[in-house]
Structure formats: structure tokens, C-alpha cells
Design a protein around this motif. Structure first.
Motif, PDB file in Angstrom:
ATOM      1  N   LYS A   7       2.909  26.611  20.003  1.00 27.95           N
ATOM      2  CA  LYS A   7       3.953  25.663  20.406  1.00 27.95           C
ATOM      3  C   LYS A   7       4.627  25.010  19.199  1.00 27.95           C
ATOM      4  N   GLY A   8       4.119  25.296  17.996  1.00 32.41           N
ATOM      5  CA  GLY A   8       4.690  24.665  16.820  1.00 32.41           C
ATOM      6  C   GLY A   8       4.098  23.294  16.560  1.00 32.41           C
ATOM      7  N   LEU A   9       4.582  22.653  15.508  1.00 28.84           N
ATOM      8  CA  LEU A   9       4.097  21.341  15.127  1.00 28.84           C
ATOM      9  C   LEU A   9       4.629  20.288  16.101  1.00 28.84           C
ATOM     10  N   THR A  10       3.717  19.553  16.715  1.00 29.43           N
ATOM     11  CA  THR A  10       4.145  18.569  17.718  1.00 29.43           C
ATOM     12  C   THR A  10       3.622  17.170  17.464  1.00 29.43           C
ATOM     13  N   ARG A  11       2.704  17.006  16.513  1.00 28.50           N
ATOM     14  CA  ARG A  11       2.162  15.682  16.262  1.00 28.50           C
ATOM     15  C   ARG A  11       1.767  15.560  14.794  1.00 28.50           C
ATOM     16  N   ARG A  12       2.055  14.384  14.184  1.00 27.38           N
ATOM     17  CA  ARG A  12       1.689  14.163  12.792  1.00 27.38           C
ATOM     18  C   ARG A  12       1.080  12.771  12.643  1.00 27.38           C
ATOM     19  N   TYR A  13       0.135  12.676  11.719  1.00 31.02           N
ATOM     20  CA  TYR A  13      -0.484  11.393  11.381  1.00 31.02           C
ATOM     21  C   TYR A  13      -0.166  11.057   9.920  1.00 31.02           C
ATOM     22  N   PHE A  14       0.310   9.850   9.691  1.00 34.26           N
ATOM     23  CA  PHE A  14       0.493   9.311   8.341  1.00 34.26           C
ATOM     24  C   PHE A  14      -0.492   8.156   8.195  1.00 34.26           C
ATOM     25  N   VAL A  15      -1.285   8.179   7.122  1.00 32.16           N
ATOM     26  CA  VAL A  15      -2.355   7.196   6.984  1.00 32.16           C
ATOM     27  C   VAL A  15      -2.255   6.444   5.664  1.00 32.16           C
ATOM     28  N   CYS A  16      -2.937   5.316   5.588  1.00 30.47           N
ATOM     29  CA  CYS A  16      -3.049   4.541   4.352  1.00 30.47           C
ATOM     30  C   CYS A  16      -3.700   5.403   3.275  1.00 30.47           C
ATOM     31  N   HIS A  17      -3.284   5.209   2.026  1.00 26.21           N
ATOM     32  CA  HIS A  17      -3.847   6.024   0.941  1.00 26.21           C
ATOM     33  C   HIS A  17      -5.337   5.793   0.750  1.00 26.21           C
ATOM     34  N   PHE A  61       0.856  -1.189   0.000  1.00 22.59           N
ATOM     35  CA  PHE A  61       0.000   0.000   0.000  1.00 22.59           C
ATOM     36  C   PHE A  61       0.894   1.242   0.000  1.00 22.59           C
ATOM     37  N   SER A  62       0.294   2.395  -0.099  1.00 14.68           N
ATOM     38  CA  SER A  62       1.046   3.646  -0.002  1.00 14.68           C
ATOM     39  C   SER A  62       0.417   4.514   1.082  1.00 14.68           C
ATOM     40  N   ILE A  63       1.095   5.583   1.437  1.00 17.24           N
ATOM     41  CA  ILE A  63       0.616   6.424   2.535  1.00 17.24           C
ATOM     42  C   ILE A  63       0.508   7.874   2.082  1.00 17.24           C
ATOM     43  N   ARG A  64      -0.161   8.657   2.917  1.00 17.96           N
ATOM     44  CA  ARG A  64      -0.214  10.100   2.709  1.00 17.96           C
ATOM     45  C   ARG A  64      -0.198  10.801   4.056  1.00 17.96           C
ATOM     46  N   ARG A  65       0.246  12.026   4.054  1.00 14.47           N
ATOM     47  CA  ARG A  65       0.207  12.836   5.275  1.00 14.47           C
ATOM     48  C   ARG A  65      -1.242  13.237   5.528  1.00 14.47           C
ATOM     49  N   HIS A  66      -1.690  13.031   6.750  1.00 14.12           N
ATOM     50  CA  HIS A  66      -3.103  13.288   7.014  1.00 14.12           C
ATOM     51  C   HIS A  66      -3.316  14.551   7.839  1.00 14.12           C
ATOM     52  N   ARG A  67      -2.901  14.552   9.094  1.00 19.96           N
ATOM     53  CA  ARG A  67      -3.229  15.682   9.953  1.00 19.96           C
ATOM     54  C   ARG A  67      -2.022  16.056  10.787  1.00 19.96           C
ATOM     55  N   THR A  68      -1.887  17.327  11.045  1.00 19.77           N
ATOM     56  CA  THR A  68      -0.845  17.819  11.949  1.00 19.77           C
ATOM     57  C   THR A  68      -1.521  18.527  13.109  1.00 19.77           C
ATOM     58  N   GLU A  69      -0.866  18.486  14.268  1.00 15.39           N
ATOM     59  CA  GLU A  69      -1.431  19.115  15.464  1.00 15.39           C
ATOM     60  C   GLU A  69      -0.335  19.825  16.241  1.00 15.39           C
ATOM     61  N   GLY A  70      -0.749  20.852  16.952  1.00 11.22           N
ATOM     62  CA  GLY A  70       0.129  21.523  17.891  1.00 11.22           C
ATOM     63  C   GLY A  70      -0.317  21.183  19.301  1.00 11.22           C
ATOM     64  N   CYS A  95     -10.175   3.011   5.470  1.00 11.13           N
ATOM     65  CA  CYS A  95      -9.129   2.202   6.116  1.00 11.13           C
ATOM     66  C   CYS A  95      -8.559   2.957   7.320  1.00 11.13           C
ATOM     67  N   GLN A  96      -8.350   2.244   8.442  1.00 10.37           N
ATOM     68  CA  GLN A  96      -7.889   2.860   9.685  1.00 10.37           C
ATOM     69  C   GLN A  96      -6.392   2.653   9.960  1.00 10.37           C
ATOM     70  N   ALA A  97      -5.661   2.070   9.010  1.00 12.43           N
ATOM     71  CA  ALA A  97      -4.225   1.868   9.230  1.00 12.43           C
ATOM     72  C   ALA A  97      -3.522   3.229   9.279  1.00 12.43           C
ATOM     73  N   TYR A  98      -2.614   3.399  10.235  1.00  9.30           N
ATOM     74  CA  TYR A  98      -1.937   4.693  10.362  1.00  9.30           C
ATOM     75  C   TYR A  98      -0.676   4.550  11.217  1.00  9.30           C
ATOM     76  N   MET A  99       0.135   5.590  11.198  1.00  9.77           N
ATOM     77  CA  MET A  99       1.241   5.731  12.146  1.00  9.77           C
ATOM     78  C   MET A  99       1.236   7.170  12.640  1.00  9.77           C
ATOM     79  N   ARG A 100       1.303   7.337  13.967  1.00  9.06           N
ATOM     80  CA  ARG A 100       1.328   8.676  14.558  1.00  9.06           C
ATOM     81  C   ARG A 100       2.701   8.906  15.184  1.00  9.06           C
ATOM     82  N   ILE A 101       3.235  10.091  14.956  1.00  7.69           N
ATOM     83  CA  ILE A 101       4.500  10.467  15.595  1.00  7.69           C
ATOM     84  C   ILE A 101       4.302  11.757  16.378  1.00  7.69           C
TER      85      ILE A 101
END
Length: 446
Positions: free
Chosen positions: A81-91, A66-75, A117-123
């Protein structure tokens, strides 16, 4: 239930899209990802930058189908406070919202690939000893759709890329009037890959050419010679040569890449010089030099565009090719039936065995024999290949006479001509010469 691995310190709900479906059955197909543990994202995994995390997850996704895309960013903890959290999700995350139909604009009826699809990685960003880093704080590995096979995943848009070097090549080919199909084949030959295995498709090339036209409409007059000069400035080992006519217009031009010269040094003992292509835009012949590597794959050595198909033009082309290849002539050169080219080879490559490429001959068989033989055409082809592959010359000549009699081809001019030239194409006469597998089916890569 979904198998979600979360850092307890990052308890936060995940909504992949405002339009995501929350009512999907948990009984949907969910395929586990079977990879080694050292390449699977895990909670606590650290990265220096969020881009590094994205690249890691993208490579993981490609291996899994599969491939991924950038989904949401959060502060975190409010604004400022700047960018502190990112979600990468399944395409295929989320669901495409239904667009409101309008009377003035026609909507494209294109099916969406998104299926919730709910597959994701959060950093999340953190500080360690005064140094910022990104840490995996959430990871879901299951999908509600089938994953692609390795030979399919490369066609996803995220993995179809055209490098800057390939963009330059494509632009140069376009300026020379080469069709998109011919461009693809040339680049496949250069990389020694099978048809369809470039990291981009014909559609991608056509889109790129369209973008060239949009951005550089005022530069359409740029000619191939200027393009070669531009490539030479960026790639010193790129080689090209040309001639001009009495009006100082471009007459003939040839080029070869550093990688092609290196390949020729190793695999250049037997070469096919295919001059059967023509550029519709200019009605000029395109010549391609091709060899065979030790994996049995065709490799590209160079190209030439000629104004005319005569002895003078072919002599120039062969002379330039030898110059590109540091004076090394092939032991064997295979070509089409062209008397001008035959004469030029005798002049420029007197010690090289000149043979006729069987697959440049066979491609003409339908137009030569289909109407003549009718239903017996397929039967005749089988008999021809048997004769072609014989070991003994006497067996070939005896078998040829029987074949001509059996199919009533005594007066056929193509049969008469083929027999007259048999020492240049039939294997029984060429066994003592090095052919590098170029007589095998499809061996010339043309």
C-alpha cells in the motif's frame, strides 16, 4: 501520566525503540512547551507532504529547545500500500543498546544523549477529494529531560549546517592556507555576527575539510586562482584580481563578495586595513578590510594575500580594493604601524585620513611592557587608556610627560615611538575625523 494527544481513528501503540525503557518514573522532569497555539502541532493538522510536516515539526522543536529525527515508517493494512504513516521523535528518544565488546576493535567510550524521551509527532496519509495529504494523528509534547536555551539549541547537530556557498568559501580559504580559526572569524565578519554565532562550529569546518581531502585527494593541486574563477562563474558579482610572477605563478590575489561591496557602499567611510595576520603554510601576509555597521558590529569588506610586504604590493592591494568598491575611497583608514603601507596610502588614497588602529597597537603591549613594568604593568595600562581617551591635546601631552616620569619610561623606545606618532593614534588628535566607532574596544573586529 504522559499527555498524549491521539486521533481516535489511529489507536496504535508507540514503541520508540526496541530498547526503550518502559520502567522510567513518570515523576521525571517534564517541561511544558510555551509557544503560541498557531505554531504547536495539533491533531488533524494537514500537510501536503511528509517532508513539509517534518520541516514544521523541526522548526517547532528548534524554538522549544530540542531537535528531532525520523524514527519509523509504516505501511497501513499490509504490504504493497506504500508509505502511510511516519513517526518523528525527539533526538533523545530511545536508549542506545550496549554494544558487545570485541577483542579486535576498540570501542569509543562516548556517552549517549538518548534517555527514552517519549515526545513525538505521528502523521498518517489520507485521501481528500482524490488528493493525498498527511495529517497529524498523534502528538506528545512533554520531555523527560531539560530543554535547551536558544543560545544552546543551535549547537545540536540537526541545526548545524554549512550552506553550499559557505562550503565554497571554506574550500577557497583552505586553498589559500588560512587556518580554520581565521576562516571562522572572516565569515563572522562577513555576516556581522558575534564570535560563535555562525550556524556551524570549528569542528564542522574541520570535518568538512577532511571530507574534501577524502573525496578530492587527486585535486589537491587546485590553486586559489582556479577557485576564484570557479566562484566567479557561479556568482557573477564576486570580485577578484591577481598578479603573477615571472614564472607565471600566483603572486598576489585579492577578493570581495557582492554582499561586502554593498556593505561598503553604506558603511565604508571608515575602514581598518589589518595586515598583521600571516599564513603559516606559506609565510605570507594576509590583509583584511573591515568596517563597522550601524549596530556596532564589524563587517567584512575584502581580503588580500601578498607575496611581499613592500610599497609596490600594498599599492597594488589598495588600487584593487578601490576598484572593487567602484572607486569610492574611505574618509578614514586605520592600519598597523607599517611605513610601506603608509607610503602606499599616500599614493592611492591621498585624500583619506590615515590613522593607526589603536587595537593593533595595544595587542603588542604585553611583549613591549610586561617585562619592563613588571607588577606595575596593569597600573600603567589603566593610565594609558585614560590619556588615550582625553578630549584636549594639551591635557594629553602634559599627562603623557607625567606618566613617563611616574613609570620611569624616558628611555623606552616603544614609548618614544608612540609619542612621535601620537597624532595618528591618540583620540585628542583625531576628534575631528570620522572613525565610525572603530577606536572602541574590539571595534576593528581583529
Amino acid at each position: 501520566m504522559l499527555n498524549v494527544y491521539d486521533d481516535p481513528s489511529e489507536q496504535r501503540s508507540l514503541s520508540l525503540d526496541d530498547t526503550s525503557s518502559t520502567g522510567e518514573s513518570q515523576e521525571d522532569t517534564r517541561l511544558s512547551l510555551e509557544t503560541s497555539n498557531d505554531v504547536i502541532p495539533y491533531i488533524g493538522q494537514r500537510f501536503e507532504t511528509h517532508d513539509a510536516a517534518y520541516e514544521f515539526y523541526s522548526e517547532f522543536a528548534k524554538r522549544c529547545g530540542f531537535s528531532i529525527r525520523r524514527h519509523r515508517t509504516e505501511g497501513k493494512d499490509g504490504i504493497g500500500k506504500g508509505l502511510t504513516r511516519r513517526y518523528f521523535v525527539c533526538h533523545r528518544a530511545g536508549n542506545t543498546p550496549v554494544k558487545a565488546a570485541t577483542d579486535t576493535k576498540q570501542q569509543r567510550n562516548r556517552k549517549s544523549s538518548r534517555c527514552g524521551c517519549q515526545a513525538y509527532m505521528r502523521i498518517s496519509k489520507s485521501m481528500d477529494m482524490g488528493v493525498s495529504e498527511w495529517r497529524v494523528t498523534g502528538f506528545e509534547s512533554h520531555h523527560n529531560h531539560e530543554l535547551l536555551e536558544p543560545n544552546q539549541v543551535r549547537f545540536l547537530p540537526a541545526y548545524r549546517t554549512i550552506s553550499d556557498a559557505d562550503k565554497i568559501r571554506i574550500q577557497m580559504f583552505a586553498k589559500s592556507g588560512i587556518s580554520v580559526q581565521q576562516m571562522m572569524r572572516l565569515m563572522e565578519l562577513e555576516r556581522c555576527v558575534e564570535p560563535g554565532y555562525l550556524p556551524f562550529t570549528e569542528k564542522d569546518v574541520r570535518n568538512l575539510l577532511q571530507s574534501f581531502r577524502k573525496v578530492k585527494q587527486d585535486e589537491e593541486s587546485i590553486d586559489l586562482l582556479r577557485m576564484c574563477k570557479s566562484i566567479k562563474a557561479k556568482e557573477p558579482n564576486f570580485k577578484y584580481d591577481f598578479t603573477t610572477n615571472s614564472n607565471k605563478g600566483l603572486e598576489n590575489i585579492a577578493w570581495s563578495y557582492a554582499s561586502s561591496v554593498q556593505s561598503y557602499e553604506i558603511f565604508g567611510d571608515a575602514v581598518v586595513f589589518d595586515t598583521t595576520h600571516r599564513l603559516t603554510a606559506f609565510d605570507t601576509p594576509l590583509g583584511i578590510w573591515v568596517g563597522m555597521n550601524n549596530y556596532g558590529m564589524p563587517c567584512f569588506f575584502g581580503c588580500v594575500l601578498l607575496q611581499e610586504e613592500n610599497v609596490q604590493s600594498f599599492t597594488w592591494a589598495l588600487k584593487v580594493f578601490l576598484n572593487f568598491m567602484n572607486g569610492k575611497a574611505p574618509r578614514t583608514i586605520l592600519t598597523d604601524q607599517n611605513m610601506c603601507l603608509k607610503e602606499a596610502i599616500a599614493i592611492e588614497m591621498p585624500n583619506t585620513k590615515h590613522a593607526l588602529c589603536i587595537w593593533l597597537i595595544v595587542v603588542k603591549f604585553p611583549s613591549w611592557f610586561n617585562a619592563v613594568l613588571g607588577e606595575r604593568y596593569s597600573e600603567w595600562k589603566v593610565e594609558f587608556y585614560k590619556l588615550y581617551n582625553l578630549e584636549n591635546i594639551d591635557d594629553f601631552e602634559l599627562g603623557w610627560r607625567d606618566m613617563v616620569t611616574s613609570f620611569g619610561l624616558h628611555a623606552n623606545r616603544h614609548i618614544v615611538n608612540l609619542f612621535a606618532l601620537r597624532t595618528q593614534w591618540a583620540l585628542p588628535y583625531l576628534r575631528s575625523h570620522f572613525l565610525a566607532g572603530l577606536t572602541l574596544k574590539g571595534g576593528c573586529g581583529c
